[in-house]
Scaffold this active site. Structure first.
Site, PDB file in Angstrom:
ATOM      1  N   THR A 381       6.176  -5.831  -4.204  1.00 51.38           N
ATOM      2  CA  THR A 381       5.461  -6.279  -5.281  1.00 51.38           C
ATOM      3  C   THR A 381       5.338  -7.897  -5.103  1.00 51.38           C
ATOM      4  O   THR A 381       6.020  -8.705  -4.665  1.00 51.38           O
ATOM      5  CB  THR A 381       6.074  -6.217  -6.612  1.00 51.38           C
ATOM      6  OG1 THR A 381       6.177  -4.720  -6.658  1.00 51.38           O
ATOM      7  CG2 THR A 381       4.986  -6.520  -7.778  1.00 51.38           C
ATOM      8  N   THR A 399       0.789  -4.435  -5.669  1.00 52.12           N
ATOM      9  CA  THR A 399       2.072  -4.021  -4.967  1.00 52.12           C
ATOM     10  C   THR A 399       1.836  -2.675  -4.141  1.00 52.12           C
ATOM     11  O   THR A 399       0.809  -1.932  -4.357  1.00 52.12           O
ATOM     12  CB  THR A 399       3.138  -3.535  -5.803  1.00 52.12           C
ATOM     13  OG1 THR A 399       4.551  -3.263  -5.130  1.00 52.12           O
ATOM     14  CG2 THR A 399       2.757  -2.613  -6.768  1.00 52.12           C
TER      15      THR A 399
HETATM   16  N1  GLY Z   1       6.098  -0.477  -7.973  1.00 51.83           N
HETATM   17  C1  GLY Z   1       6.728  -1.464  -9.113  1.00 51.83           C
HETATM   18  C2  GLY Z   1       6.002  -1.544 -10.648  1.00 51.83           C
HETATM   19  O1  GLY Z   1       4.956  -1.033 -10.673  1.00 51.83           O
HETATM   20  O2  GLY Z   1       6.921  -1.687 -11.332  1.00 51.83           O
END
Ligand code: GLY
Length: 571
Positions: A381, A399
């Protein structure tokens, strides 16, 4: 730069210089803020987790683009220079606040494919199939980034779309020198990347791993970006790129089909709003839990004396608040377009008062249940913050989920696909890759968006943007944003110190308090242990890329998180 000079550049109307000096002196033994570069600018500022992408955004601002234009350019550039998280094969959230006051969230979170089912990652005995939601084509959800960036540009951009992709195309076709951090990250994820022949070829050179300083050229990605520049998001969701994604999926037994891509739409949503000690907080609503969690915690903490930053008293109160907000996340949050999510109840002041009373009386701790140990937090992310000369602001977090996502690269198109399906509740009561227990509201269904923790946030003071921030870090994101906000708004630190300050994290389950190992005194640690906390240590948490604006003078101050290799650039 000396502390005195730093202070003179940060004028907090409500706080005297003396109290700032006291706050800074208290923490001085733990982290030398004067070792961090001060980045101050009059007009525009971009802070991103990778310097070339930050420079790309700055170039757009200088060319007359606004904050949204610059954010779009940074988003595409990071997809080239920061392949572990920057992406066109993933998704995220862009919070925009225009100088005139209008604010909106572009929700471009990925969606489950039409063929996805509630139990798709379980075997016939109902047990989780190892890695199935994390590795390989079946872990990928329908990507949203290209649609999201295009929607933001269509609604709010100023410069032509093609201009915004130029820096990314140049970086992909001409290449760029691999940084030490990227070389290290590629090496540490070589296991994942070598499972896919395209990823192995592009990112590992078929076994001749990149050293820092060597050029990484991505001609196929450059071709993909040129197509997107020429034809817009249509080519990604309906044209040649959509066909390449679907072909890779069929070959690798993934679920995304052309029809899934064709129907995907980024959505405009109302920001979630709260207040903290007179300032307005704007953040994101479901399908992220970020805004709800952040505002719930700020409501609890608002009237409390939080004492000295990172003292036992302060950590205890904040950690108990985190514990309760994350318990609520686990119980209630999911995609509000599919099930009812009590966002209003969780962010109400009456509810906060109840939680506060519980915390102050130190009773009714939530019963402990077994959870998975928290895994090592990599820099998956990524967040970037942008402010332009007119005062428009963008906080964008996006992310691939894990570093390099599913590890699958789209054949012929040169970009990685996410493993966002792991953010769903793949097995009720069992933790995901971030150790987070997930709610029934977050079970898998076709075209549903998995619950996120991403928390791009903007603070408005007296009608003007004061702070723009966000962070990566999976389940730790909300707590990182909370702590940086409290550091500025409650502890009155300047933005560099607020971002650099050591962090801690409690997420209810597993029942442990995680500390950045380098940042807390032995006395504080001893008191926390005596109070019954099970302590865990991590080298670092999050990578907050933040901008603070002095709302009286208009000066912009950028802070790239010193934990990682980001950069603040302004003019
Ligand atoms: N994939 C991490 C989030 O969206 O929190």
């Amino acid at each position: 730069m000396r502390i005195g000079e730093v202070i003179s550049q940060h004028l907090y109307p409500a706080v005297s210089r003396i109290s700032l000096i006291v706050v800074i002196a208290l923490g001085a033994g733990l982290f030398p803020a004067d070792a961090l570069p001060q980045v101050a600018a009059r007009h525009g500022m971009v802070v991103a987790s990778e310097p070339l992408a930050a420079e790309a955004g700055l170039g757009i601002l200088k060319a007359g683009g606004n904050a949204v234009d610059a954010a779009v350019a940074v988003g595409f550039a990071l997809a080239v220079t920061h392949p572990q998280a920057g992406n066109i094969g993933g998704g995220g959230f862009m919070l925009i606040r225009l100088a005139g006051g209008e604010a909106v969230v572009v929700d471009y979170r990925e969606e489950a494919p039409g063929a996805a089912t509630r139990n798709m990652y379980l075997d016939e005995r109902g047990e989780a199939i190892a890695d199935a939601s994390m590795v390989g084509a079946r872990a990928a959800a329908i990507p949203g980034t290209v649609a999201g960036l295009a929607l933001a540009h269509k609604k709010y951009g100023k410069l032509p779309w093609t201009r915004l992709l130029q820096p990314a195309i140049r970086l992909a076709s001409g290449g760029f020198p691999v940084s030490y951090d990227l070389a290290k990250s590629l090496r540490s994820e070589s296991g994942l990347l070598s499972r896919d022949p395209e990823s192995r070829r592009i990112f590992l050179r078929n076994g001749r791993e990149y050293e820092a300083g060597e050029m990484l050229r991505q001609p196929q990605l450059a071709g993909t970006l040129r197509r997107i520049a020429a034809s817009g998001p249509r080519v990604f969701y309906r044209g040649a790129i959509a066909r390449a994604i679907a072909a890779t999926m069929e070959k690798r037994r993934g679920l995304i089909r052309i029809e899934d891509l064709r129907q995907y739409q980024a959505r405009l949503r109302e920001p979630l709003r709260g207040t903290f000690r007179g300032d307005e907080i704007l953040s994101v609503s479901p399908p992220s839990s970020g805004g709800v969690g952040l505002i719930e915690m700020l409501n609890v903490l608002e009237p409390l004396d939080l004492g000295t930053p990172n003292s036992f008293h302060s950590i205890r109160i904040i950690a108990e608040t985190m514990r309760r907000a994350y318990a609520d996340r686990a119980a209630y949050l999911g995609d509000a377009d599919f099930s009812s999510v009590p966002s209003h109840g969780l962010t109400s002041r009456a509810y906060a008062a109840k939680l506060r009373e519980e915390i102050l009386q130190s009773r009714a701790e939530i019963p402990v249940q077994p959870g998975k140990p928290l895994p090592y937090e990599s820099s998956e992310t990524t967040h970037f913050s942008v402010v332009d000369s007119a005062g428009n602001a963008v906080a964008n977090t996006y992310t691939l989920n894990g570093s390099y996502g599913s590890g699958v690269t789209v054949e012929g198109a040169g970009f990685l696909l996410n493993n966002e399906m792991d953010d769903f509740t793949t097995q009720p009561g069992v933790a995901n890759m971030f150790g987070l227990i997930q709610s029934e509201a977050n079970t898998i269904a076709p075209r549903k968006r998995p619950l996120s923790s991403m928390t791009p946030t903007i603070v408005v003071h007296d009608g003007k943007v004061q702070l723009v921030l966000g962070s990566p870090g999976g389940g730790t994101i909300i707590n990182t944003v909370l702590q940086v906000l409290l550091n500025v708004l409650a502890f009155k630190m300047d933005i560099r110190r607020a971002v650099a300050s050591p962090r801690f994290h409690h997420q209810w389950m597993p029942d442990q308090l995680v500390l950045e190992g380098w940042g807390f005194s032995a006395d504080t640690i001893q008191k926390l242990e005596e109070a019954g906390y099970k302590l865990e240590y991590r080298e670092h948490m999050g990578a907050c890329e933040a901008i603070e604006i002095d709302t009286q003078t208009g000066w912009r101050f950028g802070a790239a998180d010193p934990r990682t290799g980001g950069k603040a650039v302004g003019y």
